[in-house]
Scaffold this motif. Structure first.
Motif, PDB file in Angstrom:
ATOM      1  N   CYS A 155      46.096 -32.758 -16.332  1.00  0.00           N
ATOM      2  CA  CYS A 155      45.397 -31.545 -15.892  1.00  0.00           C
ATOM      3  C   CYS A 155      45.102 -30.636 -17.076  1.00  0.00           C
ATOM      4  CB  CYS A 155      46.238 -30.793 -14.859  1.00  0.00           C
ATOM      5  SG  CYS A 155      46.340 -31.591 -13.238  1.00  0.00           S
ATOM      6  N   ARG A 156      46.059 -30.503 -17.977  1.00  0.00           N
ATOM      7  CA  ARG A 156      45.853 -29.664 -19.153  1.00  0.00           C
ATOM      8  C   ARG A 156      44.713 -30.200 -20.015  1.00  0.00           C
ATOM      9  NH1 ARG A 156      50.006 -29.377 -24.156  1.00  0.00           N
ATOM     10  NH2 ARG A 156      49.274 -31.522 -24.208  1.00  0.00           N
ATOM     11  N   ASP A 157      44.669 -31.523 -20.220  1.00  0.00           N
ATOM     12  CA  ASP A 157      43.575 -32.109 -21.000  1.00  0.00           C
ATOM     13  C   ASP A 157      42.228 -31.837 -20.343  1.00  0.00           C
ATOM     14  OD1 ASP A 157      45.428 -33.050 -22.785  1.00  0.00           O
ATOM     15  OD2 ASP A 157      45.404 -35.118 -22.046  1.00  0.00           O
ATOM     16  N   ALA A 158      42.196 -31.910 -19.006  1.00  0.00           N
ATOM     17  CA  ALA A 158      40.954 -31.644 -18.281  1.00  0.00           C
ATOM     18  C   ALA A 158      40.551 -30.175 -18.419  1.00  0.00           C
ATOM     19  CB  ALA A 158      41.110 -32.027 -16.814  1.00  0.00           C
ATOM     20  N   ILE A 159      41.534 -29.282 -18.377  1.00  0.00           N
ATOM     21  CA  ILE A 159      41.258 -27.859 -18.559  1.00  0.00           C
ATOM     22  C   ILE A 159      40.682 -27.600 -19.946  1.00  0.00           C
ATOM     23  CG2 ILE A 159      42.355 -25.593 -18.844  1.00  0.00           C
ATOM     24  CD1 ILE A 159      44.259 -26.369 -16.568  1.00  0.00           C
ATOM     25  N   LEU A 160      41.248 -28.248 -20.960  1.00  0.00           N
ATOM     26  CA  LEU A 160      40.755 -28.084 -22.320  1.00  0.00           C
ATOM     27  C   LEU A 160      39.323 -28.582 -22.471  1.00  0.00           C
ATOM     28  CD1 LEU A 160      43.916 -29.120 -24.390  1.00  0.00           C
ATOM     29  CD2 LEU A 160      42.996 -26.830 -24.065  1.00  0.00           C
ATOM     30  N   SER A 161      38.921 -29.511 -21.592  1.00  0.00           N
ATOM     31  CA  SER A 161      37.546 -30.013 -21.595  1.00  0.00           C
ATOM     32  C   SER A 161      36.627 -29.182 -20.713  1.00  0.00           C
ATOM     33  CB  SER A 161      37.525 -31.477 -21.144  1.00  0.00           C
ATOM     34  OG  SER A 161      38.273 -32.283 -22.026  1.00  0.00           O
ATOM     35  N   ASN A 162      37.152 -28.073 -20.201  1.00  0.00           N
ATOM     36  CA  ASN A 162      36.383 -27.112 -19.414  1.00  0.00           C
ATOM     37  C   ASN A 162      36.037 -27.618 -18.017  1.00  0.00           C
ATOM     38  OD1 ASN A 162      35.700 -24.414 -19.888  1.00  0.00           O
ATOM     39  ND2 ASN A 162      33.524 -24.887 -19.940  1.00  0.00           N
ATOM     40  N   GLU A 163      36.884 -28.505 -17.457  1.00  0.00           N
ATOM     41  CA  GLU A 163      36.688 -28.965 -16.088  1.00  0.00           C
ATOM     42  C   GLU A 163      37.065 -27.847 -15.107  1.00  0.00           C
ATOM     43  OE1 GLU A 163      35.435 -31.746 -15.031  1.00  0.00           O
ATOM     44  OE2 GLU A 163      35.287 -32.842 -16.930  1.00  0.00           O
ATOM     45  N   ASN A 164      36.558 -27.953 -13.887  1.00  0.00           N
ATOM     46  CA  ASN A 164      36.814 -26.970 -12.842  1.00  0.00           C
ATOM     47  C   ASN A 164      38.265 -27.078 -12.364  1.00  0.00           C
ATOM     48  OD1 ASN A 164      36.938 -25.531 -10.362  1.00  0.00           O
ATOM     49  ND2 ASN A 164      34.713 -25.674 -10.187  1.00  0.00           N
ATOM     50  N   ILE A 165      39.003 -25.994 -12.486  1.00  0.00           N
ATOM     51  CA  ILE A 165      40.426 -26.013 -12.128  1.00  0.00           C
ATOM     52  C   ILE A 165      40.638 -26.369 -10.659  1.00  0.00           C
ATOM     53  CG2 ILE A 165      42.507 -24.577 -11.917  1.00  0.00           C
ATOM     54  CD1 ILE A 165      41.610 -23.052 -14.373  1.00  0.00           C
ATOM     55  N   THR A 166      39.742 -25.918  -9.791  1.00  0.00           N
ATOM     56  CA  THR A 166      39.908 -26.168  -8.351  1.00  0.00           C
ATOM     57  C   THR A 166      39.765 -27.643  -7.997  1.00  0.00           C
ATOM     58  OG1 THR A 166      37.557 -25.701  -7.956  1.00  0.00           O
ATOM     59  CG2 THR A 166      39.101 -23.862  -7.766  1.00  0.00           C
ATOM     60  N   LYS A 167      39.206 -28.432  -8.900  1.00  0.00           N
ATOM     61  CA  LYS A 167      39.063 -29.871  -8.661  1.00  0.00           C
ATOM     62  C   LYS A 167      40.128 -30.686  -9.394  1.00  0.00           C
ATOM     63  CE  LYS A 167      34.026 -29.622  -8.079  1.00  0.00           C
ATOM     64  NZ  LYS A 167      32.710 -30.088  -8.597  1.00  0.00           N
ATOM     65  N   ILE A 168      40.589 -30.153 -10.521  1.00  0.00           N
ATOM     66  CA  ILE A 168      41.500 -30.907 -11.385  1.00  0.00           C
ATOM     67  C   ILE A 168      42.783 -31.292 -10.676  1.00  0.00           C
ATOM     68  CG2 ILE A 168      43.007 -30.676 -13.405  1.00  0.00           C
ATOM     69  CD1 ILE A 168      40.769 -29.018 -14.706  1.00  0.00           C
ATOM     70  N   SER A 224      49.459 -19.287 -16.586  1.00  0.00           N
ATOM     71  CA  SER A 224      48.746 -19.899 -15.464  1.00  0.00           C
ATOM     72  C   SER A 224      47.641 -20.815 -15.968  1.00  0.00           C
ATOM     73  CB  SER A 224      48.135 -18.818 -14.579  1.00  0.00           C
ATOM     74  OG  SER A 224      47.045 -18.196 -15.244  1.00  0.00           O
ATOM     75  N   PRO A 225      47.147 -21.740 -15.119  1.00  0.00           N
ATOM     76  CA  PRO A 225      46.020 -22.603 -15.522  1.00  0.00           C
ATOM     77  C   PRO A 225      44.806 -21.795 -15.979  1.00  0.00           C
ATOM     78  CG  PRO A 225      47.020 -23.411 -13.506  1.00  0.00           C
ATOM     79  CD  PRO A 225      47.655 -22.084 -13.776  1.00  0.00           C
ATOM     80  N   LYS A 226      44.493 -20.717 -15.271  1.00  0.00           N
ATOM     81  CA  LYS A 226      43.337 -19.901 -15.628  1.00  0.00           C
ATOM     82  C   LYS A 226      43.534 -19.251 -16.996  1.00  0.00           C
ATOM     83  CE  LYS A 226      40.491 -16.034 -14.026  1.00  0.00           C
ATOM     84  NZ  LYS A 226      40.310 -14.988 -12.968  1.00  0.00           N
ATOM     85  N   GLU A 227      44.731 -18.726 -17.246  1.00  0.00           N
ATOM     86  CA  GLU A 227      45.015 -18.105 -18.539  1.00  0.00           C
ATOM     87  C   GLU A 227      44.938 -19.133 -19.664  1.00  0.00           C
ATOM     88  OE1 GLU A 227      48.080 -14.518 -17.228  1.00  0.00           O
ATOM     89  OE2 GLU A 227      48.826 -16.574 -17.419  1.00  0.00           O
ATOM     90  N   TYR A 228      45.451 -20.353 -19.385  1.00  0.00           N
ATOM     91  CA  TYR A 228      45.408 -21.420 -20.390  1.00  0.00           C
ATOM     92  C   TYR A 228      43.960 -21.767 -20.731  1.00  0.00           C
ATOM     93  CZ  TYR A 228      47.184 -25.436 -22.968  1.00  0.00           C
ATOM     94  OH  TYR A 228      47.513 -26.312 -23.977  1.00  0.00           O
ATOM     95  N   LYS A 229      43.129 -21.832 -19.684  1.00  0.00           N
ATOM     96  CA  LYS A 229      41.714 -22.158 -19.899  1.00  0.00           C
ATOM     97  C   LYS A 229      41.031 -21.084 -20.727  1.00  0.00           C
ATOM     98  CE  LYS A 229      37.512 -23.494 -17.417  1.00  0.00           C
ATOM     99  NZ  LYS A 229      36.926 -23.848 -16.106  1.00  0.00           N
ATOM    100  N   GLU A 230      41.306 -19.825 -20.429  1.00  0.00           N
ATOM    101  CA  GLU A 230      40.679 -18.729 -21.161  1.00  0.00           C
ATOM    102  C   GLU A 230      41.097 -18.719 -22.631  1.00  0.00           C
ATOM    103  OE1 GLU A 230      41.926 -15.371 -18.904  1.00  0.00           O
ATOM    104  OE2 GLU A 230      40.332 -15.572 -17.394  1.00  0.00           O
ATOM    105  N   LEU A 231      42.313 -19.159 -22.901  1.00  0.00           N
ATOM    106  CA  LEU A 231      42.819 -19.153 -24.276  1.00  0.00           C
ATOM    107  C   LEU A 231      42.353 -20.349 -25.090  1.00  0.00           C
ATOM    108  CD1 LEU A 231      46.507 -17.950 -23.807  1.00  0.00           C
ATOM    109  CD2 LEU A 231      44.719 -16.778 -25.076  1.00  0.00           C
ATOM    110  N   TYR A 232      42.341 -21.541 -24.455  1.00  0.00           N
ATOM    111  CA  TYR A 232      42.217 -22.762 -25.247  1.00  0.00           C
ATOM    112  C   TYR A 232      41.053 -23.682 -24.893  1.00  0.00           C
ATOM    113  CZ  TYR A 232      47.008 -21.333 -26.196  1.00  0.00           C
ATOM    114  OH  TYR A 232      48.116 -20.631 -26.532  1.00  0.00           O
ATOM    115  N   ALA A 233      40.402 -23.484 -23.740  1.00  0.00           N
ATOM    116  CA  ALA A 233      39.366 -24.435 -23.335  1.00  0.00           C
ATOM    117  C   ALA A 233      38.144 -24.338 -24.244  1.00  0.00           C
ATOM    118  CB  ALA A 233      38.948 -24.177 -21.893  1.00  0.00           C
TER     119      ALA A 233
END
Length: 291
Positions: free
Chosen positions: A242-255, A278-287
């Motif tokens: 899931c983290r790898d997908a978030i880093l690739s800018n995938e939609n969290i609601t689907k991951i 949180s997943p959203k915070e992680y995405k904002e920081l690193y995606a």
């Protein structure tokens, strides 16, 4: 809890203790130290980041799960490679005198030391489950150091000795595959199965049916040999994907559905427990930012 166990980075490269020191670093910026040597043994356990280590002028790009062993007198330093994710690692220093005391108890405690002297092999890699088991022992030691409980000194000594034996056993078994228990074949098969079926039911009952062995036997293999339950491994593996997908800018609601979490609440809690945000915070920081 893990944030409370973090150490602020210190450039000091000498021991204040006569026996050992251990640190858990988790930095958002890279702090480098120039090429240097020690008069003690250093264990460097790499969790996350984008760095290389130079050992006697040979450069190695590190991967999560790598353990670097640096004997006394060996020149080394770590360098960043471009932009880094959080730079996370354990650093464990142990004196030559303490290792000599362990050797007097059993040569099994110093197998790695003698092996490195003979082969000049300084980097070893753990798979995700074995590294999680190793990390658990390190955190247990750090927690005991920070605690104020009856028998603290005795418990710390037990934890240090257990960690040293655990490391030496892992290296010995990696160098002598035939010495591993027969259960390793089943374990490897289960790992491959889990990897290919993360979006499916991976309960102990389903694994038991897939491999025609009792769920208690599967559970025993993981706990006895690697110090982690099957459920813990599966959760960590799903979170990693899931983290790898978030880093690739995938939609969290689907991951979270793609990788086997049944609902967002359980995914959110597990993700925040594992990564501290949180997943959203992680995405904002690193995606990756959209072009």
């Amino acid at each position: 809890m893990r944030r409370q166990l973090q150490s602020p980075f210190n450039e000091r490269q000498y021991m204040l203790s006569k026996d050992f020191e251990i640190y858990y670093y988790n930095d958002n910026h890279f702090y480098g130290v120039t090429d240097h040597t020690h008069d003690y043994y250093e264990f460097y356990f790499f969790l996350e980041g984008n760095v290389t280590i130079s050992i006697e002028k040979e450069h190695h790009h590190l991967k999560p799960g790598d353990m670097v062993f640096i004997p006394p007198g060996i020149h080394h330093h770590v360098s960043s490679v471009g932009e880094t994710l959080p730079y996370q690692r354990f650093v464990f220093w142990i004196s030559q005198d303490y290792c000599q005391k362990l050797k007097e108890l059993s040569k099994d405690y110093v197998y790695l030391i003698e092996h490195a002297q003979d082969t000049h092999h300084f980097i070893y890699h753990y798979d995700v489950v074995a590294f999680n088991a190793l990390s658990a022992k390190i955190f247990r030691l750090i927690e005991e150091i920070h605690a104020d409980r009856f028998g603290k000194a005795a418990k710390i000594e037990l934890c240090v000795n257990d960690l040293m034996l655990h490391i030496n056993r892992a290296v010995y078994e990696a160098e002598h595959p035939a010495a591993r228990k027969d259960a390793s074949g089943l374990y490897d098969g289960i790992l491959q199965y889990i990897e290919s079926h993360l979006d499916e039911d991976l309960s102990l009952d389903s694994l038991s049916k897939a491999f025609f062995v009792s769920k208690y036997h599967i559970s025993h293999i993981f706990k006895d040999n690697f110090g982690i339950s099957v459920h813990q491994y599966i959760t960590k593996k799903r979170l990693s994907m899931c983290r790898d997908a978030i880093l690739s800018n995938e939609n969290i609601t689907k991951i979270y559905l793609m990788y086997g979490f049944k609902d967002y609440t359980s995914f959110f809690r597990a993700f925040k427990k594992e990564y501290g945000i949180s997943p959203k915070e992680y995405k904002e920081l690193y995606a990756q930012k959209p072009q």
